[in-house]
Design an enzyme around this catalytic site. Structure first.
Site, PDB file in Angstrom:
ATOM      1  N   GLY A   9      -0.188  15.234  -6.776  1.00  0.00           N
ATOM      2  CA  GLY A   9      -0.820  14.006  -7.226  1.00  0.00           C
ATOM      3  C   GLY A   9      -2.331  14.119  -7.178  1.00  0.00           C
ATOM      4  N   ASP A 115       4.217  13.172 -13.256  1.00  0.00           N
ATOM      5  CA  ASP A 115       4.740  12.479 -12.077  1.00  0.00           C
ATOM      6  C   ASP A 115       5.482  11.212 -12.480  1.00  0.00           C
ATOM      7  OD1 ASP A 115       2.322  11.345 -12.938  1.00  0.00           O
ATOM      8  OD2 ASP A 115       1.677  10.795 -10.912  1.00  0.00           O
ATOM      9  N   ARG A 116       4.942  10.509 -13.467  1.00  0.00           N
ATOM     10  CA  ARG A 116       5.595   9.289 -13.947  1.00  0.00           C
ATOM     11  C   ARG A 116       6.916   9.614 -14.632  1.00  0.00           C
ATOM     12  NH1 ARG A 116       1.296   6.486 -17.682  1.00  0.00           N
ATOM     13  NH2 ARG A 116       2.921   4.892 -17.858  1.00  0.00           N
ATOM     14  N   THR A 138      -2.355   6.728  -5.669  1.00  0.00           N
ATOM     15  CA  THR A 138      -3.781   6.486  -5.907  1.00  0.00           C
ATOM     16  C   THR A 138      -3.944   5.369  -6.922  1.00  0.00           C
ATOM     17  OG1 THR A 138      -4.201   8.829  -5.497  1.00  0.00           O
ATOM     18  CG2 THR A 138      -5.949   7.569  -6.562  1.00  0.00           C
ATOM     19  N   THR A 190     -12.774 -12.223   7.076  1.00  0.00           N
ATOM     20  CA  THR A 190     -13.054 -11.486   5.835  1.00  0.00           C
ATOM     21  C   THR A 190     -12.051 -10.367   5.598  1.00  0.00           C
ATOM     22  OG1 THR A 190     -15.411 -11.976   6.038  1.00  0.00           O
ATOM     23  CG2 THR A 190     -14.793 -10.143   4.594  1.00  0.00           C
TER      24      THR A 190
END
Length: 278
Positions: A9, A115-116, A138, A190
């Protein structure tokens, strides 16, 4: 069949060892490791040493193959160099040496990250029906495979770390946070507010995209999550059917087996045609 399946990846390299079609181990190496080449060499050596020797070979040779799906050419080259120098083996690359494992309806299938495609093929191999594959890496990709096993395309969105870093680097005071499952609907400080924003944005995106896919194909598809951050949100997505780790690595194995089966089928077809001509 003995396979070392590698998913390269953008930020992680994952290696899976499958001996006689049984999974022996799957391990990941972060791309920011101090010496990624040395770490990958050790991981590959551990896998290669478990591959049995070929029984019929005249010289001692391990009976295995190394198959790679990659979206990062530099790491592909590094992997190829390691395998060639350490084991005397050439890697087989999906999309180059091994055909893509799934039919597509996209403009250019070679532009889609393998990868997909291998993850989509792995999901459809199990579901055998329309399926959505959401991969939290990512980038977050949400892809649709129709009921005929055709990869239709998908959505690409920045992953948790990328969006958290963009908020931090694009503002004067906002901190860099690690996105975690929020304690409630809003943040009391925050850090919690940022985490809530990023988390619920992705939950909402996944549900909206899946619903739109369902409207396109006329039925609600099964939905599978994978990737390092998938486990963070799965409990807040009631429409998700399963969360499968390392789906792409399993898809690499499926891609190679499909290739071998297709080659065997073509060889047998050639023999039958030859007999018919006599």
């Amino acid at each position: 069949m003995n396979i070392i399946a590698i998913d390269i990846g953008n930020t992680t390299i994952t290696v899976g060892l499958f001996v006689k079609d049984q999974e022996k181990f799957i391990a990941s190496l972060p791309g920011d490791a101090e010496d990624i080449q040395a770490g990958l060499t050790r991981l590959l050596a551990e896998a290669w040493e478990q591959i049995p020797f070929a029984e019929s070979a005249k010289v001692e040779k391990r009976d295995g193959v190394i198959v790679v799906s990659s979206v990062k050419p530099a790491w592909t080259d590094m992997t190829a160099d390691i395998c060639r120098s350490q084991f005397g083996e050439n890697i087989k690359i999906i999309g180059k040496d091994v055909p893509l494992p799934i039919d597509t309806a996209v403009d250019n299938s070679m532009e889609v990250g393998t990868d997909r495609l291998v993850a989509a093929a792995a999901a459809f191999a199990v579901v055998e029906d329309a399926v959505v594959v959401a991969d939290f890496g990512t980038a977050l990709t949400i892809d649709l495979v129709d009921e005929n096993g055709v990869f239709m395309g998908g959505v690409i969105y920045p992953g948790f770390d990328m969006t958290a870093r963009a908020l931090h680097e694009g503002t004067a005071k906002l901190p860099k946070v690690k996105v975690e499952k929020p304690k409630g609907s809003y943040g009391a400080n925050t850090q919690e507010a940022i985490s809530c924003g990023l988390y619920y944005a992705v939950v909402g995106l996944l549900e909206t995209v899946t619903r739109r896919y369902a409207e396109e194909i006329g039925k609600w598809p099964q939905t599978i999550l994978t990737g390092g951050a998938a486990g963070v949100i799965k409990d807040d997505c009631e429409f998700v059917d399963n969360c499968v780790s390392n789906l792409a690595v399993r898809g690499v194995v499926i891609a190679y087996k499909k290739y071998i089966d297709d080659q065997a089928y073509l060889a047998e077809l050639g023999k039958q045609n030859g007999k018919n001509k006599k």
